[in-house]
Write a protein that holds these residues in place. Structure first.
Motif, PDB file in Angstrom:
ATOM      1  N   CYS A  48      34.973   3.221  21.546  1.00  0.00           N
ATOM      2  CA  CYS A  48      34.667   4.497  22.201  1.00  0.00           C
ATOM      3  C   CYS A  48      35.937   5.008  22.884  1.00  0.00           C
ATOM      4  CB  CYS A  48      33.555   4.284  23.216  1.00  0.00           C
ATOM      5  SG  CYS A  48      33.292   5.714  24.274  1.00  0.00           S
ATOM      6  N   CYS A 103      28.433   7.386  26.941  1.00  0.00           N
ATOM      7  CA  CYS A 103      29.473   8.281  27.463  1.00  0.00           C
ATOM      8  C   CYS A 103      29.168   9.748  27.184  1.00  0.00           C
ATOM      9  CB  CYS A 103      30.831   7.923  26.876  1.00  0.00           C
ATOM     10  SG  CYS A 103      31.457   6.358  27.485  1.00  0.00           S
ATOM     11  N   CYS A 106      30.695   6.891  22.501  1.00  0.00           N
ATOM     12  CA  CYS A 106      29.416   6.186  22.465  1.00  0.00           C
ATOM     13  C   CYS A 106      28.320   7.036  23.099  1.00  0.00           C
ATOM     14  CB  CYS A 106      29.521   4.811  23.124  1.00  0.00           C
ATOM     15  SG  CYS A 106      29.623   4.859  24.918  1.00  0.00           S
ATOM     16  N   THR A 126      36.193   6.978  25.254  1.00  0.00           N
ATOM     17  CA  THR A 126      35.999   7.200  26.687  1.00  0.00           C
ATOM     18  C   THR A 126      35.962   5.886  27.475  1.00  0.00           C
ATOM     19  OG1 THR A 126      34.914   9.299  26.307  1.00  0.00           O
ATOM     20  CG2 THR A 126      34.472   8.246  28.406  1.00  0.00           C
ATOM     21  N   CYS A 127      35.050   4.980  27.123  1.00  0.00           N
ATOM     22  CA  CYS A 127      34.937   3.736  27.899  1.00  0.00           C
ATOM     23  C   CYS A 127      35.700   2.569  27.262  1.00  0.00           C
ATOM     24  CB  CYS A 127      33.475   3.358  28.102  1.00  0.00           C
ATOM     25  SG  CYS A 127      32.616   2.976  26.562  1.00  0.00           S
TER      26      CYS A 127
HETATM   27 ZN   LIG Z   1      31.744   4.953  25.786  1.00  0.00          ZN
END
Ligand SMILES: [Zn+2]
Length: 87
Positions: free
Chosen positions: A12, A50, A47, A14-15
């Motif tokens: 992902c 997120c 994901c 983002t995370c």
């Molecule tokens: Zn994520």
């Protein structure tokens, strides 16, 4: 149950967790505009946790798309989430 091991794992954006591809949305930016991945070009994954966290995901989008147009991303993100729920 063994099937899960054959699923591709992606990160992902983002995370940075590694998650099976089914649980991720594959997106891309074309000319600074966000869209679902259409089969070619650079793409990234977000994901499903997120994608619901607008502040977090917008930061990622601004970085990936090299654009600071937050309102445009917010609107597009809503469309993408709505599409995803349909399927
Ligand atoms: Zn994520």
């Amino acid at each position: 149950m063994a099937k899960i091991f054959h699923q591709p794992i992606r990160m992902c954006a983002t995370c940075r967790q590694r998650i099976i591809q089914n649980e991720l949305l594959r997106l891309q930016c074309v000319d600074g505009s966000l869209q679902h991945f259409v089969g070619s070009g650079r793409s990234f994954y977000i994901c499903k946790n997120c994608i619901e966290d607008e502040n977090k995901v917008i930061k990622t989008l601004m970085r990936q798309c090299k654009s600071g147009d937050r309102d445009r991303f917010t609107n597009k993100l809503k469309e993408i989430i709505a599409d995803d729920r349909k399927s």
